[in-house]
Design an enzyme around this catalytic site. Structure first.
Site, PDB file in Angstrom:
ATOM      1  N   GLU A  42     -29.717  78.910 -65.592  1.00 23.75           N
ATOM      2  CA  GLU A  42     -29.811  80.363 -65.444  1.00 23.75           C
ATOM      3  C   GLU A  42     -29.325  81.037 -66.732  1.00 23.75           C
ATOM      4  OE1 GLU A  42     -31.251  82.205 -63.614  1.00 23.75           O
ATOM      5  OE2 GLU A  42     -30.328  84.191 -63.761  1.00 23.75           O
ATOM      6  N   PHE A  43     -28.240  80.512 -67.276  1.00 22.37           N
ATOM      7  CA  PHE A  43     -27.703  81.076 -68.507  1.00 22.37           C
ATOM      8  C   PHE A  43     -28.745  80.964 -69.632  1.00 22.37           C
ATOM      9  CE2 PHE A  43     -25.404  80.985 -72.481  1.00 22.37           C
ATOM     10  CZ  PHE A  43     -24.490  82.019 -72.328  1.00 22.37           C
ATOM     11  N   ASP A  44     -29.330  79.775 -69.763  1.00 16.20           N
ATOM     12  CA  ASP A  44     -30.318  79.560 -70.821  1.00 16.20           C
ATOM     13  C   ASP A  44     -31.529  80.471 -70.635  1.00 16.20           C
ATOM     14  OD1 ASP A  44     -28.718  77.660 -71.877  1.00 16.20           O
ATOM     15  OD2 ASP A  44     -29.806  75.944 -71.044  1.00 16.20           O
ATOM     16  N   SER A  89       0.805  82.483 -97.167  1.00 12.50           N
ATOM     17  CA  SER A  89       1.076  81.236 -96.453  1.00 12.50           C
ATOM     18  C   SER A  89       2.553  81.253 -96.064  1.00 12.50           C
ATOM     19  CB  SER A  89       0.732  80.036 -97.316  1.00 12.50           C
ATOM     20  OG  SER A  89       1.545  80.043 -98.448  1.00 12.50           O
ATOM     21  N   LEU A  90       2.971  80.241 -95.359  1.00 14.91           N
ATOM     22  CA  LEU A  90       4.356  80.210 -94.884  1.00 14.91           C
ATOM     23  C   LEU A  90       5.139  79.169 -95.646  1.00 14.91           C
ATOM     24  CD1 LEU A  90       3.821  80.266 -91.025  1.00 14.91           C
ATOM     25  CD2 LEU A  90       4.445  82.155 -92.515  1.00 14.91           C
ATOM     26  N   GLU A 120       5.616  79.070 -81.885  1.00 11.02           N
ATOM     27  CA  GLU A 120       4.254  78.789 -81.441  1.00 11.02           C
ATOM     28  C   GLU A 120       3.699  77.591 -82.191  1.00 11.02           C
ATOM     29  OE1 GLU A 120       1.559  82.049 -83.113  1.00 11.02           O
ATOM     30  OE2 GLU A 120       3.574  82.895 -83.250  1.00 11.02           O
ATOM     31  N   LYS A 122       1.477  75.348 -84.674  1.00 10.25           N
ATOM     32  CA  LYS A 122       0.839  75.491 -85.989  1.00 10.25           C
ATOM     33  C   LYS A 122      -0.471  74.712 -85.922  1.00 10.25           C
ATOM     34  CE  LYS A 122       1.823  74.913 -90.946  1.00 10.25           C
ATOM     35  NZ  LYS A 122       0.434  74.941 -91.264  1.00 10.25           N
ATOM     36  N   ASP A 124      -3.877  72.978 -86.708  1.00 15.61           N
ATOM     37  CA  ASP A 124      -4.305  72.242 -87.898  1.00 15.61           C
ATOM     38  C   ASP A 124      -5.801  72.451 -88.107  1.00 15.61           C
ATOM     39  OD1 ASP A 124      -4.301  70.611 -90.038  1.00 15.61           O
ATOM     40  OD2 ASP A 124      -4.044  68.742 -88.931  1.00 15.61           O
ATOM     41  N   ARG A 143      -9.642  81.949 -95.677  1.00 10.83           N
ATOM     42  CA  ARG A 143      -8.433  82.265 -96.424  1.00 10.83           C
ATOM     43  C   ARG A 143      -8.689  82.213 -97.937  1.00 10.83           C
ATOM     44  NH1 ARG A 143      -4.202  79.934 -98.903  1.00 10.83           N
ATOM     45  NH2 ARG A 143      -2.311  81.149 -98.806  1.00 10.83           N
ATOM     46  N   GLU A 179      -6.840  80.410 -86.537  1.00 11.57           N
ATOM     47  CA  GLU A 179      -7.271  79.159 -87.119  1.00 11.57           C
ATOM     48  C   GLU A 179      -8.503  78.665 -86.370  1.00 11.57           C
ATOM     49  OE1 GLU A 179      -4.917  78.519 -89.454  1.00 11.57           O
ATOM     50  OE2 GLU A 179      -5.073  76.391 -89.950  1.00 11.57           O
ATOM     51  N   TYR A 231      -3.630  83.897 -83.872  1.00 19.06           N
ATOM     52  CA  TYR A 231      -2.174  83.885 -83.947  1.00 19.06           C
ATOM     53  C   TYR A 231      -1.551  85.096 -84.646  1.00 19.06           C
ATOM     54  CZ  TYR A 231      -3.177  81.744 -88.521  1.00 19.06           C
ATOM     55  OH  TYR A 231      -3.653  81.477 -89.766  1.00 19.06           O
ATOM     56  N   LYS A 296       8.639  82.708 -85.934  1.00 18.53           N
ATOM     57  CA  LYS A 296       8.567  84.063 -86.507  1.00 18.53           C
ATOM     58  C   LYS A 296       9.627  84.942 -85.852  1.00 18.53           C
ATOM     59  CE  LYS A 296       3.539  83.591 -86.805  1.00 18.53           C
ATOM     60  NZ  LYS A 296       2.319  83.718 -86.020  1.00 18.53           N
ATOM     61  N   LYS A 320       7.016  71.300 -90.084  1.00 21.20           N
ATOM     62  CA  LYS A 320       5.881  70.365 -90.044  1.00 21.20           C
ATOM     63  C   LYS A 320       6.302  69.028 -89.433  1.00 21.20           C
ATOM     64  CE  LYS A 320       2.935  70.690 -93.558  1.00 21.20           C
ATOM     65  NZ  LYS A 320       1.480  70.712 -93.730  1.00 21.20           N
ATOM     66  N   CYS A 420     -17.780  32.002 -95.219  1.00 20.07           N
ATOM     67  CA  CYS A 420     -18.228  33.251 -94.596  1.00 20.07           C
ATOM     68  C   CYS A 420     -18.231  33.089 -93.077  1.00 20.07           C
ATOM     69  CB  CYS A 420     -19.625  33.601 -95.091  1.00 20.07           C
ATOM     70  SG  CYS A 420     -20.316  35.036 -94.256  1.00 20.07           S
ATOM     71  N   CYS A 423     -22.091  33.203 -91.956  1.00 19.90           N
ATOM     72  CA  CYS A 423     -23.140  32.247 -92.317  1.00 19.90           C
ATOM     73  C   CYS A 423     -22.587  30.923 -92.850  1.00 19.90           C
ATOM     74  CB  CYS A 423     -24.103  32.863 -93.340  1.00 19.90           C
ATOM     75  SG  CYS A 423     -23.365  33.082 -94.954  1.00 19.90           S
ATOM     76  N   CYS A 438     -19.168  36.916 -99.880  1.00 20.18           N
ATOM     77  CA  CYS A 438     -20.092  35.859 -99.519  1.00 20.18           C
ATOM     78  C   CYS A 438     -21.297  35.956-100.448  1.00 20.18           C
ATOM     79  CB  CYS A 438     -20.519  36.033 -98.066  1.00 20.18           C
ATOM     80  SG  CYS A 438     -21.970  35.035 -97.647  1.00 20.18           S
ATOM     81  N   CYS A 444     -27.545  35.938 -95.198  1.00 21.78           N
ATOM     82  CA  CYS A 444     -26.398  36.277 -94.358  1.00 21.78           C
ATOM     83  C   CYS A 444     -26.731  37.557 -93.592  1.00 21.78           C
ATOM     84  CB  CYS A 444     -25.183  36.443 -95.275  1.00 21.78           C
ATOM     85  SG  CYS A 444     -23.659  36.822 -94.421  1.00 21.78           S
TER      86      CYS A 444
HETATM   87  S1  IVH Z   1       1.281  82.856 -89.121  1.00 24.49           S
HETATM   88  C1  IVH Z   1       2.156  85.605 -92.714  1.00 24.49           C
HETATM   89  N1  IVH Z   1       0.884  81.247 -87.098  1.00 24.49           N
HETATM   90  O1  IVH Z   1      -0.417  77.856 -91.316  1.00 24.49           O
HETATM   91  C2  IVH Z   1       2.074  84.639 -91.617  1.00 24.49           C
HETATM   92  N2  IVH Z   1       0.062  80.588 -89.221  1.00 24.49           N
HETATM   93  O2  IVH Z   1       1.198  78.439 -94.280  1.00 24.49           O
HETATM   94  C3  IVH Z   1       0.706  84.230 -91.297  1.00 24.49           C
HETATM   95  N3  IVH Z   1      -1.175  78.476 -89.195  1.00 24.49           N
HETATM   96  O3  IVH Z   1      -2.206  79.603 -93.656  1.00 24.49           O
HETATM   97  C4  IVH Z   1       0.592  82.888 -90.713  1.00 24.49           C
HETATM   98  N4  IVH Z   1      -0.969  78.085 -87.048  1.00 24.49           N
HETATM   99  O4  IVH Z   1      -3.406  78.959 -91.636  1.00 24.49           O
HETATM  100  C5  IVH Z   1       0.709  81.441 -88.415  1.00 24.49           C
HETATM  101  N5  IVH Z   1       0.549  79.955 -85.196  1.00 24.49           N
HETATM  102  C6  IVH Z   1       0.373  80.151 -86.509  1.00 24.49           C
HETATM  103  C7  IVH Z   1      -0.332  79.250 -87.317  1.00 24.49           C
HETATM  104  C8  IVH Z   1      -0.458  79.493 -88.672  1.00 24.49           C
HETATM  105  C9  IVH Z   1      -1.468  77.651 -88.191  1.00 24.49           C
HETATM  106  C10 IVH Z   1      -1.534  78.230 -90.592  1.00 24.49           C
HETATM  107  C11 IVH Z   1      -2.119  79.386 -91.296  1.00 24.49           C
HETATM  108  C12 IVH Z   1      -1.349  79.567 -92.562  1.00 24.49           C
HETATM  109  C13 IVH Z   1      -0.478  78.354 -92.601  1.00 24.49           C
HETATM  110  C14 IVH Z   1       0.925  78.727 -92.982  1.00 24.49           C
END
Ligand code: IVH
Length: 683
Positions: A42-44, A89-90, A120, A122, A124, A143, A179, A231, A296, A320, A420, A423, A438, A444
């Site tokens: 139905e969705f399609d 970045s952090l 919270e 992070k 990847d 970014r 992310e 985030y 934070k 990390k 080998c 063979c 080999c 082989c």
């Molecule tokens: S806050 C100014 N929250 O980690 C603060 N960053 O170096 C903005 N990342 O480049 C970032 N999860 O890509 C924040 N829950 C999260 C995150 C997060 C992943 C990444 C983000 C950033 C790097 C921090």
């Protein structure tokens, strides 16, 4: 008045809007609330109806239509755009002590003001910023280097968890950051498919997410099942946002963003550490990868007070996780024979859960690796998996060894097989080489099949209809032994082949036309497809461009071959040895007779970099490393690996190593940015 222009499109517009609104609602329920309100069919059906109407009445199609989720727009390049707010970045650390320091410093700086933290995940993946105006998505940007990034709006629109229109109340103008991650199951499925098609698998979900956002065809991106985890929210001065970070995320959830529920308000270091500790263990139960925890200060008015350091805010820090490591018994070693005859030892491990998957096998590289690690029968091995999805053997578990070992009889060492495993031919280990191989290349089985698979693979001849199983079928039927045999295949030999007549009329026709089409594949890829040891894509391209045809290449001596850029002595020797063998020459002649490209004049797209030598370093926003090198060559420039007095420019990407910069400065070599490079070749 012309009769047709009088047709009232208003009812159509209304119907399209209704359809779009309903599809948006269903999407939202499905991806945000995990609820399916109608059947897939139905969705399609509704989606197709809207697509049909949009192609019939393009003037009524909205740029934010749910049909954009399916993709279809093609980006040749991604426009570079400046971030309205720099993407900082952090500061990050692996040490809990530094988290304690961060917490103590923050408390000291805030000097008695009441506040709390949020902890919270992070994620990847790849950071992106989404701009919304009047509740509509207007732009999505990666970014990049923090100041400028790539406009990936069309691809972002295909990600179901990125809302195209917001619901309820929303600020009139703001940016949502988050992310893009590749969930583990989708990543694995996609990588398996890539491997089946002879494509290079992605090393990890992060690379795969990043590659997906840069796909030129947004319909391909739509298939990738990416997830957007929001985030962060920010707006220009004058736009009112809640004064806590957690409040902003709650609001974002109501607007229709998928904000992961794993956020906790913590009042002190004890609670922060408990959160870290919990996720360090529990992280593999998540459906996607995280590489740490972000802490934070929750009260946003305090952010200004705490301020920024050179490149990161003082009100947040990232902890990390270390790569996860487990110990598991080594049950046996198998020896795999590759297409070049190289025999690779593979550890068969007692299955162990590591980083979101069960690990059963890991490469032991070669005999030297086993010796250096001192791996013995009965040992347990330490296996690590960081951001990389491929598990790595990092050592022997000495504690287990002590338990196993009887004082008087040390565990016995492994003996690399003398013959080998496939063979029975005695293995050879060439002087100065770590690998055993080999030499029975013509008899082989895994070598023969491996060469065929390489030949048809995507980056070589790209004969899609010939997967590994088909090739095995053809080989076992005695029809194909080497790559030239493929072009002798006849329809009547193919139809009905396989135990259940796997190949039917259509299959046979497809295969034959795919083989026919491969005759247009350019010379450099034919050369790569031959599978000469050490001749990768780059080497093949260099050789093809230097010699321009196979006869000149075959006639070249080792010295001349070694002069070609990127072709060292080892490769040169491998090339001349390969062509010296009569059976290889006969394959080449048969391929030539079949109509494959055995020559190709090559001219640079422009001569803008003629006579110049460039060195590239660091990570680029617009190109992968291979792409920028290819681009330089396409403009007639040469790419060198290290800076010397012959270098014309050093193109500096992000995170360039300090050595190259120092050397360039010492030698007076001009350092240019990626943008300056683009200006140079595009002017
Ligand atoms: S806050 C100014 N929250 O980690 C603060 N960053 O170096 C903005 N990342 O480049 C970032 N999860 O890509 C924040 N829950 C999260 C995150 C997060 C992943 C990444 C983000 C950033 C790097 C921090």
């Amino acid at each position: 008045m012309d009769l047709f222009s009088a047709i009232d499109t208003e009812p159509v517009r209304e119907h399209m809007e209704q359809l779009a609104a309903e599809l948006d609602r269903l999407n939202h329920e499905y991806y945000m609330n995990d609820r399916s309100l109608v059947s897939d069919e139905e969705f399609d059906r509704m989606m197709r109806e809207l697509q049909d109407l949009e192609s019939q009445y393009p003037e009524l199609a909205s740029p934010l239509s749910p049909t954009k989720r399916v993709g279809g727009e093609v980006n040749k390049t991604f426009r570079q755009v400046q971030h309205r707010f720099p993407m900082l970045s952090l500061g990050n650390t692996y040490s809990l002590e530094e988290i304690e320091d961060f917490e103590a410093r923050t408390r000291r700086l805030l000097d008695g003001i009441p506040f709390s933290y949020t902890c919270e995940l992070k994620y990847d993946g790849v950071a992106i910023g989404l701009t919304y105006r009047h509740g509509q998505l207007v732009q999505a940007v990666t970014r990049g280097n923090g100041t400028t990034g790539d406009d990936i709006t069309t691809n972002a629109k295909t990600i179901p968890t990125i809302p195209l229109r917001l619901t309820g109340d929303y600020p009139d103008d703001f940016e949502a950051r988050g992310e893009v991650v590749y969930p583990f199951d989708a990543f694995e499925a996609m990588n398996n498919q890539r491997e089946a098609e002879g494509e290079e698998p992605f090393a990890n979900p992060r690379n795969a997410a990043s590659g997906s956002l840069k796909l030129q065809d947004s319909a391909e991106c739509a298939k990738r099942k990416l997830l957007f985890c929001m985030y962060f929210m920010m707006g220009p001065d004058g736009i009112a946002l809640p004064d806590t970070h957690s409040g902003r995320l709650d609001w974002a959830r109501q607007m229709g963003f998928r904000v992961q529920p794993y956020i906790r308000e913590c009042k002190d270091i004890g609670e922060i550490k408990a959160f870290i500790d919990h996720w360090d263990k529990a992280r593999w139960e998540l459906p996607f990868g995280i590489d740490g925890i972000v802490i934070k200060v929750n009260q946003t008015p305090l952010w200004d007070r705490l301020g920024l350091t050179a490149k990161s805010p003082r009100w947040a820090i990232a902890f990390k996780f270390k790569a996860e490591r487990v110990s598991t018994p080594l049950e046996s070693i198998s020896y795999q024979v590759g297409r070049t005859g190289i025999v690779t030892p593979v550890a068969n491990l007692r299955p162990v859960w590591l980083g979101g998957t069960t690990v059963r096998r890991a490469t032991l590289v070669n005999a030297d690796f086993i010796e250096k690690m001192d791996i013995r029968e009965g040992d347990s091995l330490l296996i690590e998996k960081g951001g990389e999805i491929i598990p790595k053997v990092v050592g022997v578990d000495e504690v287990e060894r002590l338990k196993m070992k009887d004082e008087n009889s040390p565990l016995s060492t492994f003996r690399f097989p003398l013959v080998c495993p496939e063979c029975g031919t005695p293995l050879v280990r060439a002087e100065g080489e770590a690998g055993h191989y080999c030499p029975n290349s013509d008899g082989c089985r895994p070598q023969i099949l491996g060469r065929l698979e390489h030949f048809v693979s995507r980056r070589a001849m790209n004969i899609e209809s010939l997967g590994p199983e088909r090739l095995e079928l053809l080989y076992d039927a005695g029809l194909v032994h080497n790559v030239a045999d493929l072009y002798d295949l006849r329809r009547e030999q193919l139809v009905g082949l396989g135990t259940d007549a796997t190949i039917q009329d259509r299959g046979a026709d497809n295969l034959l036309s795919a083989l026919e089409a491969s005759k247009e594949v350019p010379f450099e890829r034919v050369l790569f497809a031959l599978g000469i040891r050490y001749v990768g894509e780059v080497g093949a391209r260099k050789l093809a461009r230097y010699f321009q045809n196979i006869d000149a290449l075959m006639a070249a001596g080792t010295d001349e071959l070694a002069q070609v850029e990127d072709v060292g002595e080892v490769t040169a020797r491998a090339v001349s040895e390969w062509f010296a063998r009569p059976e290889h020459r006969s394959i080449v002649e048969r391929l030539r007779a079949a109509g494959l490209q055995m020559s190709g004049e090559w001219k640079a797209a422009s001569g803008k970099l003629d006579g110049m030598t460039l060195v590239v370093s660091g990570v680029f926003d617009r190109f992968s490393r291979d792409e920028i090198k290819a681009d330089i060559e396409s403009h007639g420039g040469k790419v060198a690996g290290s800076v010397s007095s012959k270098t014309t420019y050093l193109v500096a990407g992000n995170n360039m190593g300090p050595e190259k910069r120092k050397k360039a400065e010492k030698l007076g070599v001009q350092i240019i940015t990626e943008q300056q490079y683009l200006d140079l070749v595009n002017e």
